[in-house]
Design an enzyme around this catalytic site. Structure first.
Site, short mmCIF file in Angstrom:
data_model
loop_
_atom_site.label_atom_id
_atom_site.label_comp_id
_atom_site.label_asym_id
_atom_site.label_seq_id
_atom_site.Cartn_x
_atom_site.Cartn_y
_atom_site.Cartn_z
N GLU A 275 0.69 -1.18 0.03
CA GLU A 275 0.13 0.08 0.03
C GLU A 275 0.90 1.21 0.16
O GLU A 275 0.84 2.17 0.94
CB GLU A 275 -1.06 0.07 1.20
N PRO A 276 1.78 1.58 -0.89
CA PRO A 276 2.57 2.59 -0.92
C PRO A 276 1.80 3.91 -1.18
O PRO A 276 1.09 4.07 -2.11
CB PRO A 276 3.55 2.24 -2.13
N GLY A 277 2.20 4.92 -0.66
CA GLY A 277 1.68 6.44 -0.92
C GLY A 277 2.59 7.40 -1.22
O GLY A 277 2.90 7.57 -2.34
N ARG A 278 3.13 7.73 -0.39
CA ARG A 278 4.21 8.68 -0.27
C ARG A 278 5.33 8.38 -1.50
O ARG A 278 6.01 9.43 -1.99
CB ARG A 278 4.95 9.03 0.90
N ARG A 314 1.80 20.13 6.43
CA ARG A 314 2.83 19.24 7.06
C ARG A 314 3.81 19.80 7.78
O ARG A 314 4.33 19.28 9.04
CB ARG A 314 3.74 18.42 5.99
N TYR A 318 3.57 18.29 11.52
CA TYR A 318 4.53 17.28 12.00
C TYR A 318 6.00 17.94 11.63
O TYR A 318 7.11 17.03 11.64
CB TYR A 318 4.69 16.17 10.60
N CYS A 343 -3.02 33.55 10.64
CA CYS A 343 -2.69 34.21 11.83
C CYS A 343 -2.30 32.98 13.04
O CYS A 343 -3.16 32.88 14.15
CB CYS A 343 -3.84 35.07 12.38
N TYR A 372 0.29 14.12 0.62
CA TYR A 372 -0.11 14.57 1.91
C TYR A 372 0.01 16.12 1.88
O TYR A 372 0.18 16.76 2.66
CB TYR A 372 0.59 14.05 3.09
N1 LLP Z 1 -1.80 2.09 4.30
C1 LLP Z 1 -2.19 2.25 5.41
C2 LLP Z 1 -2.99 1.52 6.20
C3 LLP Z 1 -1.82 3.82 6.01
O1 LLP Z 1 -2.29 4.19 7.05
C4 LLP Z 1 -0.93 4.54 5.26
C5 LLP Z 1 -0.72 6.12 5.61
C6 LLP Z 1 -0.60 3.94 4.07
C7 LLP Z 1 -0.72 2.72 3.66
C8 LLP Z 1 0.45 4.85 3.17
O2 LLP Z 1 1.58 5.11 3.66
P1 LLP Z 1 2.81 5.89 2.87
O3 LLP Z 1 3.33 4.93 2.14
O4 LLP Z 1 2.15 6.85 2.24
O5 LLP Z 1 3.89 6.25 3.96
N2 LLP Z 1 -0.22 12.92 6.88
C9 LLP Z 1 0.99 12.38 7.08
C10 LLP Z 1 1.17 10.94 6.78
C11 LLP Z 1 -0.08 10.13 7.09
C12 LLP Z 1 0.10 8.57 6.82
C13 LLP Z 1 -1.09 7.88 7.14
N3 LLP Z 1 -1.23 6.45 6.56
C14 LLP Z 1 2.29 13.07 6.77
O6 LLP Z 1 1.87 14.12 5.89
O7 LLP Z 1 3.45 12.67 6.81
#
Ligand code: LLP
EC number: 4.1.1.20
Length: 419
Positions: A275-278, A314, A318, A343, A372
Site C-alpha cells: 500500500e505505498p503512498g508517499r 505538514r 509534523y 494568523c 499529503y
Molecule cells: N496503508 C495504511 C493503512 C496507511 O495508514 C497509510 C498511511 C498508508 C498505507 C500509506 O503510507 P505511505 O506509504 O504514504 O507512508 N499525513 C502524514 C502521513 C499519514 C500517513 C497515514 N497512513 C504526513 O503528511 O506525513
C-alpha cells in the site's frame, strides 16, 4: 529523481516553465509531473520484481486527485482506500473494484455495504467487532467478504509520533497475542472469506529495520495460523517507505525495500499486498507560491509567501521539512524564516534557513509536496482551496480548480431567526 529541474536558470515542470503555469492559474498552486509519477510507480514495482505473487494498491490518501489516480490505474496499480469517498474516486479513475483494498479503523455500516455492493477486492479488518459486522452485512446480501485481519506488531517505526501506527498504544490493528484466537472466531463466520493478515507500522519510514522486524513477526504469525489449519493466502505489508525531503539526502529506496521483503518472505507462499503512498507521489509534486513581501526583522527577515498552512500543513503539523527554492534563483542566498499569511505562529514553513534570495513578487516552490499536500488542504482563514495542475511533457492542464472563498460562502446560510 524527479522532473522538476532548472532549464536556462528557471524552474520547469517537465518542459513547462513553472512561471507559465503560475501566470495563468495564479498562486498558490500544486504542480504534478506525470513522468515523475510514472517513474516512481515503475521503480516501486521493479523493486518488487523478484516477488512471485503480489498486488500493489496505491494509498489514495496520499494524493487522491482523479488525474493522479488515472495515471496510476494505467500503470496497473490498484488502490488502498479508507473511505467511501476514496473508493468512489478509485472507481471513477478506472481502477477495477477487485483491485481495491478497503482499510481504515472506522468504516461505517454504510461504507461496508457500499464497498460490498461495489465488489471491493479486500477488506482490511481493524477489529473483531468490525469483522462480525461485515460478516453479518455480507451474509444478508448473500456474499462472502474477502478480508484480512490487521495486526498491530508493536514495533516502533522510528518516525514522527503522529504518523507512527504500529505500536501497541496506537489505535490500529489487533494485538499480536490475541490474533490467533480472534482469527479462528472470524474465520468461522459465514459472511467472511478470511484469507490473511495485514500490518502497516507507519509512514515516512527511513530505516528498513523496524519494517523487517514487523514482517518477521508477521511470518511467525503466518506459521502459527497455518499450524492451526487456516489456509492463509494473502499478507498485506502496508505502505510507509519514506522519501528524501532534503536535497542530497539518500535513503533506502524501493530496490532495498524489495530485497528486504524478498528475504523475509522467501518461504511464505502467499500473495503479498503493498500500500505505498508517499514513495509514489511525494517527489511528483511541488507547491508553487509567490512572495507577498519580505518583512525586515532581527536577526533574520521573514519571507511572507502566499501559500499557508492551510495549503500545505505538514510543516505545522509534523515539523516536516520541505525544500524551498526560488523559481528563478539569482545564485545568492540569505538566511530567513519562511511564513504564510495565516494568523498562527505554526504557519511557518522554514525557520532561520539558508534559502535562495527572494523578493516581493518572486515565485518560489516547496518541493516534495505531492504526498499529503493538496489532500490535506483546507480553507482556514477563509482562504481558497488550492488548485492542482498536471504536466505531461509539453502539455499541462488544471486537474483541480481553485475553489474560491465566494463559493464556500455561497454554501452557508443564515437561519431565519437571524435575518
Ligand atoms: N496503508 C495504511 C493503512 C496507511 O495508514 C497509510 C498511511 C498508508 C498505507 C500509506 O503510507 P505511505 O506509504 O504514504 O507512508 N499525513 C502524514 C502521513 C499519514 C500517513 C497515514 N497512513 C504526513 O503528511 O506525513
Amino acid at each position: 529523481m524527479d522532473h522538476f529541474a532548472y532549464q536556462n536558470g528557471v524552474l520547469h515542470a517537465e518542459n513547462i516553465p513553472v512561471a507559465t503555469i503560475a501566470g495563468q492559474v495564479g498562486t498558490p498552486v500544486y504542480i504534478y509531473s506525470e513522468a515523475t509519477l510514472r517513474r516512481h510507480a515503475r521503480v516501486f514495482a521493479e523493486g518488487l520484481a523478484a516477488l512471485p505473487k503480489k498486488h500493489i494498491a496505491f494509498a489514495v490518501k496520499s494524493n487522491p486527485n482523479l488525474a493522479v489516480l488515472r495515471v496510476l490505474a494505467s500503470e496497473g496499480y490498484g488502490a488502498d482506500v479508507v473511505s467511501q469517498g476514496e473508493m468512489e474516486r478509485a472507481l471513477a479513475a478506472g481502477m477495477p473494484a477487485a483491485d481495491i483494498v478497503f482499510s481504515g479503523v472506522g468504516k461505517t455500516r454504510a461504507e461496508l455495504s457500499a464497498a460490498l455492493r461495489a465488489g471491493i477486492g479486500q477488506f482490511n479488518l481493524e477489529s473483531e467487532e468490525e469483522g462480525v459486522e461485515l460478516a453479518q452485512i455480507a451474509a444478508q446480501m448473500g456474499l462472502r467478504a474477502p478480508a484480512v485481519l490487521r495486526v498491530n506488531p508493536d514495533v516502533d517505526a522510528k518516525t514522527h509520533e503522529k504518523i507512527s501506527t504500529g505500536k501497541a498504544e496506537n489505535k490500529f490493528g489487533v494485538a499480536l497475542d490475541q490474533t490467533p484466537a480472534m482469527y479462528a472466531r472470524l474465520a468461522s463466520l459465514e459472511g467472511l472469506d478470511l484469507r490473511g493478515i495485514a500490518c502497516h507500522i507507519g509512514s515516512q519510514i527511513t530505516d528498513l529495520e523496524p519494517s523487517r522486524q514487523a514482517f518477521i513477526r508477521m511470518g511467525e504469525l503466518l506459521a502459527t495460523l497455518r499450524a492451526a489449519g487456516h489456509a492463509v493466502t494473502h499478507v498485506d505489508l502496508g505502505g510507509g517507505l519514506g522519501v528524501p525531503y532534503r536535497m542530497g539526502e539518500t535513503l533506502p529506496g524501493p530496490a532495498d525495500y524489495g530485497a528486504m521483503v524478498a528475504a523475509v518472505t522467501a518461504d511464505w507462499d502467499v500473495t503479498l499486498m503493498f500500500e505505498p503512498g508517499r514513495v509514489i507521489t511525494g517527489n511528483s509534486g511541488i507547491l508553487v507560491t509567490e512572495v507577498v513581501r519580505v518583512k525586515a526583522a532581527e536577526p533574520y527577515p521573514f519571507v511572507v509567501v502566499d501559500a499557508a498552512m492551510n495549503d500545505l500543513v505538514r510543516p505545522a503539523m509534523y515539523d516536516a521539512w520541505h525544500d524551498f527554492v526560488a523559481v528563478a534563483p539569482t545564485g545568492e542566498t540569505m538566511t530567513a524564516t519562511v511564513v504564510g499569511p495565516i494568523c498562527e505562529s505554526s504557519d511557518t514553513f522554514a525557520k532561520r534557513r539558508e534559502i535562495d534570495v527572494v523578493k516581493q513578487g518572486d515565485l518560489a516552490a516547496f518541493r516534495t509536496a505531492g504526498a499529503y499536500g493538496a489532500t490535506m488542504a483546507n480553507t482556514y482563514n477563509s482562504r481558497a482551496l488550492v488548485p492542482e495542475v498536471m504536466v505531461n511533457g509539453d502539455q499541462w492542464a488544471i486537474v483541480a480548480n481553485r475553489i474560491e472563498p465566494a463559493t464556500i460562502l455561497a454554501a452557508e446560510q443564515v437561519p431565519d431567526w437571524l435575518k
